[in-house]
Structure formats: structure tokens, C-alpha cells
Design a protein around this motif. Structure first.
Motif, PDB file in Angstrom:
ATOM      1  N   LYS A  62       0.325  -1.071   0.158  1.00 22.92           N
ATOM      2  CA  LYS A  62      -0.203   0.129  -0.253  1.00 22.92           C
ATOM      3  C   LYS A  62       0.552   1.021  -0.408  1.00 22.92           C
ATOM      4  O   LYS A  62       0.537   2.173  -0.672  1.00 22.92           O
ATOM      5  N   THR A  63       1.781   1.110   0.423  1.00 25.35           N
ATOM      6  CA  THR A  63       2.518   2.351   1.352  1.00 25.35           C
ATOM      7  C   THR A  63       3.588   3.044  -0.538  1.00 25.35           C
ATOM      8  O   THR A  63       3.501   3.436  -1.419  1.00 25.35           O
ATOM      9  N   THR A  64       3.871   1.619  -1.001  1.00 24.05           N
ATOM     10  CA  THR A  64       4.075   1.680  -2.401  1.00 24.05           C
ATOM     11  C   THR A  64       3.774   2.332  -3.189  1.00 24.05           C
ATOM     12  O   THR A  64       4.469   3.065  -3.991  1.00 24.05           O
ATOM     13  N   GLY A 110       1.661  11.479   6.233  1.00 28.77           N
ATOM     14  CA  GLY A 110       2.288  10.003   6.283  1.00 28.77           C
ATOM     15  C   GLY A 110       1.692   8.887   7.847  1.00 28.77           C
ATOM     16  O   GLY A 110       0.919   9.193   8.371  1.00 28.77           O
ATOM     17  N   GLN A 111       2.254   8.399   7.916  1.00 28.93           N
ATOM     18  CA  GLN A 111       1.919   7.729   9.447  1.00 28.93           C
ATOM     19  C   GLN A 111       2.523   7.787  10.524  1.00 28.93           C
ATOM     20  O   GLN A 111       1.579   7.898  11.452  1.00 28.93           O
ATOM     21  N   ARG A 112       3.746   8.704  10.522  1.00 32.66           N
ATOM     22  CA  ARG A 112       3.978   9.482  12.061  1.00 32.66           C
ATOM     23  C   ARG A 112       3.813  11.406  11.096  1.00 32.66           C
ATOM     24  O   ARG A 112       3.970  11.086  10.449  1.00 32.66           O
ATOM     25  N   ALA A 190      -2.614   9.784   1.702  1.00 35.94           N
ATOM     26  CA  ALA A 190      -3.105   9.585   3.764  1.00 35.94           C
ATOM     27  C   ALA A 190      -2.195   8.343   3.996  1.00 35.94           C
ATOM     28  O   ALA A 190      -3.586   7.254   3.373  1.00 35.94           O
ATOM     29  N   ASP A 191      -0.817   7.874   4.317  1.00 33.56           N
ATOM     30  CA  ASP A 191      -0.566   6.370   4.369  1.00 33.56           C
ATOM     31  C   ASP A 191      -0.205   6.116   5.967  1.00 33.56           C
ATOM     32  O   ASP A 191      -0.445   6.226   6.989  1.00 33.56           O
ATOM     33  N   GLU A 192      -2.273   5.494   6.219  1.00 32.36           N
ATOM     34  CA  GLU A 192      -2.037   5.414   7.913  1.00 32.36           C
ATOM     35  C   GLU A 192      -2.052   6.442   8.990  1.00 32.36           C
ATOM     36  O   GLU A 192      -1.342   6.528   9.643  1.00 32.36           O
ATOM     37  N   PRO A 193      -3.035   7.615   8.342  1.00 29.75           N
ATOM     38  CA  PRO A 193      -2.595   8.892   9.813  1.00 29.75           C
ATOM     39  C   PRO A 193      -2.574   9.143  10.494  1.00 29.75           C
ATOM     40  O   PRO A 193      -3.036   9.416  11.538  1.00 29.75           O
TER      41      PRO A 193
END
Ligand SMILES: Nc1ncnc2c1ncn2[C@@H]1O[C@H](COP(=O)(O)OP(=O)(O)O)[C@@H](O)[C@H]1O
Ligand SMILES: [Mg+2]
Lengths: 269, 295
Positions: A62-64, A110-112, A190-193
Motif C-alpha cells: 500500500k505504501t509503495t 505520513g504514518q506518523r 494519507a498513509d495510515e494517518p
């Protein structure tokens, strides 16, 4: 305010109301790492001004996929990307347009949170200045506007010159959203925001997304099934580098076609 | 059984406390010892005059430490001016631009260079740097010199410090999360803008502390510098003149000429000074780190 800046703003308004229904279109996207293939023949269309949720177990790519859309895969020399990614009819993998202007069409969350090592104010003005806007008043106006848009203005208006790292994690994530919006993107990636946030901050972000989709196309990566159910207008289920199913949340969640998705829905709940 | 465990638990606590106290006390003992040993000199000349006077005539009882302090500072400043930009650029290149294979080759090389004994750098200085200065560099400025100069000391010291500082700065850059660079890029910055405004900015405290440790190490370095710097007691602005750094004074003379009254006390004072200056350098850099860590 200089006239060219005004005309720039107007042009952006006109562009954003162009009637392109599918804002992102991905054809035969493959991403290879040194030794293996991370994404396998991805074909996708992403509807405009909707929340598209990319769902799937961790490690499925997913991130890729998100980073390919933003050309952030360029950063990783071991990755090779082939295929087409059309962002508003521009094939970003083969275009001659400069990469920064392509990336500015997308805001990344991002994720964080990764606040830039500067003040709260400068975190927002950073991207605005990179667009070539120099007018101090216009910048100050935008900073206030986008901080308000994410509901952070009241909390930070008296401490704009403090380092962004002095904010709580939840506030930092909203700041990151605001600085992304300040470059006037069409799309929010938004990556697992919410994965690093407490429930209350997560709720705030989710609510923001609901209201932001009126003006932006949102692509949200999550592995939290409930979040997908709450937010999705369109769902893409990925597994092991492939898109297995995509469609409306109703179809996917109630009548999954593939065994993989059925298992995922059972285990996720 | 339980009692035994409780006792050994308590005992291990005691041992840790003892080791910790020893670590904290040893430097204090060193400072106190050096200070006590140099008191005879204090009784003879006051502190300010000791560090500001340039007259070094032990036979006449004149102990002016300024030439040694100035020599050390000069060599250190030249070394730092040469080494700092090289380290910074090399670290940026290795961590941000080079392929990871390059890094895998370079890291062990840097480690080996950092571990070489300083006498080897000294020999290299005598064989290469000193002749280069006397035959090529100085003549280009119409200067006639043996090559054993402050500048030679600075060059050798710079080469010695580069692997040491480079190692630390690479470490610092490697701790900067990828997400930060991605954030900057996604806002429309170019790669270089992201490095300049975000990666380097975020690394300030780490870079400064690497520089601080490098300078402190350079200031105290004895052997390699002593071998090429000429060791003559004078204060000269021209870097193509010989100098005499503080550590070299102590290393060259301790154990000799101690029949001269107060001489051993003066050398102890030299060591005391060296320690104090290095502590000062540390303090100054801690302050810079504190100032930049705000973000
Ligand atoms: N730069 C890279 N080099 C090699 N492998 C990578 C790289 N980035 C990601 N991968 C691999 O690709 C797969 C998918 O990763 P990712 O896109 O982060 O998955 P997800 O976000 O769905 O958890 C993982 O197996 C990961 O190890
Ligand atoms: Mg991921």
C-alpha cells in the motif's frame, strides 16, 4: 499582492473545477525491488472528490503504491517503476514536467507526523514559498486559513514561532495536513494517518477527511477495517502486491467475491 | 534462596554505584592533582601573566605560556577549517547521494583510518606534507621554509580528524528519518532544498557536537603534530612559521631539565591548562547544541 500571484490563484481555481471524473488512473503499474516484485500489474481508477481507501494486510504494498503516485519512489534507488500513472491526464512516470510541481498536486500525510525542523508558522509557509509566492501578507493569510481549516488555529495562534515539535502528536499530524493543503493540492495521500494517534485525535482527522473531500480527492491507506467502513466511498483491496478487488464499500464489504477478501473481512472484524 | 537473591541484587547495586563514583571522581582527582602540582608556579607568577606572557625563559624563571596556547589554537583552527567542510560534504554525499554499496565500502575504510595510531599520521606528515610545503606551497608564496610549520601541523591534524568527525556526522545523518525528507519533497522542494532546509537543519545539534568532539580531540593531539610543527617557541601570525603546541611542550620536556627550579611545576601547569581549555571547548559546544536543539 502581485498581479501574477492573483492570476496564479485564479488559474488554480479554474483548473480545479475542470470536469475530470477520474483524477488518478493507473495502468499496468509494476514496482520491482532489487530481488522481488513489490507491486504486480496494478490497474486502478480513483474517483474525484471521494475518499478512496486502500485496504490490505501490512506488507502488501500500500505504501509503495502511494509513494509511486507521488514519485517518492525516486528516492529509493533500488526500486524500478514501470507502467503509467495518470494524474489529471499527465502520465507522471513519463512526463517532462518538473517533479516538484507534480508532487505539489498531492499533499502527503505520513504514518506518523514529520514536522519540519522549524517553527509552526514556517512549517506552513515552507511549501507556499516553494510555489514562488513571496508576498508576506498573502503568506500570513494562507497560514491562518489552513491552520483554521484543520482546526488548529485557536490552539496555536499565540505560539506560531515555537518549534513545531512542541506540539502534541495529534496536533503535529493536523499541522502536517495543513502544510500539505497550503500548497493547494488536488489529492491528499494519507498513509495510515491515524495509526500513531490517540482515539480523539484520530476522530478529528477522520472528521476532517469527511469535510475535505468536498474539495480534494483523498486516497487513504489503512489496515483498520472499521476506519475503512466509516470513511470509504471507494475501496481497493490489495493483497501481496496485487489489487484483488475494487468497488463500492457496499459491494466489497457485503458481498466479497474473492476468498482472500472474505478471510480478511472475517479476521479484521 | 530468596535471601541470597536479594543480597546479590543489593550487591550488584553497590558495585554499580562504586564504578560510577570512580568514573566521576577520577577526572576530579586529575584536575586537583594537576592544580596542586602547579601551585608552586602560581606562587611565583600570577595566573593571568602565566597565560598571557610570551616570555619563555625557564632558566631566568620566566614562564609565559602564550606561545604554546596560541600555537595549539592556531594549529587546531587550521585543522578545523580544512576538515569541517570536507567532513560535511563527504557525509552528505555518502548518506544522501551515493548508492548504499558505496557506503558499505566506505564505512570500514573510515573506521580503519580513525583507528590508525597518530604516529603514522606524523610519519606521513614528515614524508609528504612537510616536503610539499617547503618545495611547492611556500615557494608559491615566495616564502622560504623547512616545511616544519604550523600549517603542516594543521594539515596533518585535519587528515587525522576527518575520519573521526566523518564517522560521527554520517551517524547523525543516518538518524534523520526518511519521512522528513519525503515530507519536504512532497511539499514541492527539490532534493537539494530538502537536504539543505530539512536534513541539515535537523542535524545541527549532532553536527555541532561532532565538530566539538573533533576540535577537542585536535587540540589535545600530541604526537602527530609534534612531529611536523617545528617546535620553536614563538608567536607568529604566518602559518608557514614553526610553532609549539601545548601538548608538545609537555611531551617533549617532561623528565628532562627538571633540575631547573619550577620547571616540573610549569609542565604540570601546562597539562592543567590543556585540560581546562578542552573542558571550555566542550562547554562552548554544549551551549551551541543547547541553542540549536530547540527545534
Ligand atoms: N525500498 C524497498 N526496497 C526493497 N523492498 C521494499 C522497499 N520498500 C518496500 N519494500 C517491500 O515491499 C513490500 C511492501 O511494502 P509496503 O509498500 O511498505 O507495504 P504496506 O504499506 O502495505 O505495509 C514489503 O515486503 C517491503 O518489504
Ligand atoms: Mg505501509
Amino acid at each position: 499582492m502581485h498581479t501574477n500571484e492573483i492570476s496564479m490563484l485564479i488559474n488554480e481555481q479554474i483548473e480545479s473545477i475542470s470536469t475530470n471524473h477520474n483524477i488518478v488512473k493507473i495502468n499496468n503499474l509494476n514496482v520491482y525491488a532489487d530481488s522481488h516484485q513489490i507491486l504486480k500489474n496494478i490497474n486502478l481508477t480513483i474517483p474525484k472528490n471521494k475518499i478512496t481507501v486502500l485496504l490490505g494486510p501490512s506488507g502488501c504494498g500500500k505504501t509503495t503504491l502511494l509513494k509511486s503516485m507521488n514519485k517518492l519512489t525516486d528516492l529509493y534507488k533500488e526500486l524500478k517503476v514501470t507502467g503509467n500513472i495518470f494524474i489529471e491526464d499527465d502520465d507522471i512516470l513519463h512526463t517532462t514536467k518538473n517533479v516538484p510541481s507534480i508532487r505539489q498536486k498531492m499533499g502527503l500525510l505520513g504514518q506518523r507526523p514529520f514536522p519540519l525542523p522549524m517553527s509552526i508558522y514556517k512549517n506552513i509557509s515552507y511549501g507556499i514559498k516553494l510555489k514562488g509566492i513571496r508576498d508576506k501578507k498573502l503568506i500570513a493569510f494562507s497560514v491562518e486559513k489552513y491552520l483554521k481549516e484543520v482546526g488548529l488555529w485557536e490552539e496555536v495562534k499565540n505560539r506560531l514561532n515555537q518549534p513545531a515539535t512542541s506540539l502534541s502528536i495529534g496536533q503535529q499530524q493536523r499541522l502536517c495536513l495543513a502544510r500539505g493543503l497550503a500548497v493547494k493540492p488536488r489529492i491528499i495521500l494519507a498513509d495510515e494517518p491515524t495509526s500513531a494517534l490517540d482515539p480523539i485525535s484520530s476522530k478529528i482527522i477522520e472528521n476532517l477527511f469527511r469535510s475535505l473531500k468536498e474539495h480534494y480527492t483523498i486516497i487513504l491507506v489503512t489496515h483498520v477495517l472499521r476506519q475503512a467502513v466509516r470513511l470509504a466511498d471507494h475501496v481497493v483491496f490489495m493483497y501481496n502486491g496485487e489489487v484483488i478487488e475494487q468497488g463500492s464499500p457496499n459491494t466489497l464489504f457485503n458481498t466479497p467475491k474473492t476468498q482472500k477478501l472474505k478471510e480478511y473481512l472475517v479476521d479484521g472484524n | 534462596m530468596l535471601l541470597k537473591r536479594i543480597i546479590s541484587d543489593k550487591l550488584s547495586g553497590v558495585w554499580m554505584l562504586i564504578s560510577l563514583t570512580a568514573i566521576l571522581l577520577i577526572p576530579l582527582f586529575i584536575i586537583a592533582g594537576l592544580y596542586l602540582k602547579s601551585t608552586p608556579l602560581f606562587n611565583h607568577q600570577d595566573f593571568l601573566r602565566l597565560i598571557s606572557s610570551s616570555e619563555w625563559q625557564p632558566h631566568k624563571g620566566n614562564f609565559g605560556f602564550w606561545p604554546f596556547i596560541a600555537g595549539s589554537l592556531y594549529v587546531t583552527i587550521i585543522a578545523f577549517a580544512l576538515a569541517a567542510p570536507v567532513c560535511l560534504l563527504a557525509a552528505i554525499y555518502l548518506t544522501q547521494f551515493a548508492r548504499s554499496a558505496m557506503m558499505r565500502i566506505m564505512l570500514p575504510v573510515i573506521d580503519i583510518l580513525a583507528g590508525l595510531p597518530s604516529v603514522i599520521y606524523g610519519v606521513w606528515g614528515i614524508l609528504i606534507v612537510v616536503p610539499f610545503i617547503s618545495k611547492i606551497l611556500a615557494p608559491a608564496f615566495n616564502i622560504n621554509t623547512s616545511g616544519y610549520t604550523i600549517f603542516a601541523g594543521g594539515v596533518v591534524l585535519a587528515v587525522m580528524c576527518i575520519p573521526y568527525m566523518l564517522n560521527m556526522i554520517i551517524e547523525v545523518f543516518n538518524t534523520i528519518p526518511m519521512g522528513l525528507k519525503e515530507a519536504s519533497l512532497s511539499l514541492g522542494a527539490t532534493f537539494w532544498e530538502s537536504i539543505k532546509h530539512v536534513v541539515i537543519r535537523k542535524s545541527y545539534p549532532g553536527i555541532i557536537s561532532a565538530f566539538g568532539l573533533g576540535i577537542a580531540k585536535a587540540f589535545g593531539e600530541t604526537m602527530a603534530v609534534m612531529m611536523v610543527v617545528g617546535n620553536s617557541v614563538q608567536v607568529k601570525f604566518n602559518p608557514f612559521e614553526a610553532g609549539y603546541p601545548l601538548p608538545a611542550l609537555i611531551a617533549n620536556n617532561y623528565g628532562e631539565m627538571l633540575s631547573i627550579p619550577l620547571y616540573d611545576s610549569a609542565l604540570m601547569f601546562g597539562a592543567f591548562l590543556l585540560l581546562i581549555i578542552i573542558l571550555l571547548i566542550n562547554l562552548i559546544f554544549r551551549y551551541f547544541i543547547y541553542r540549536t536543539r530547540v527545534h
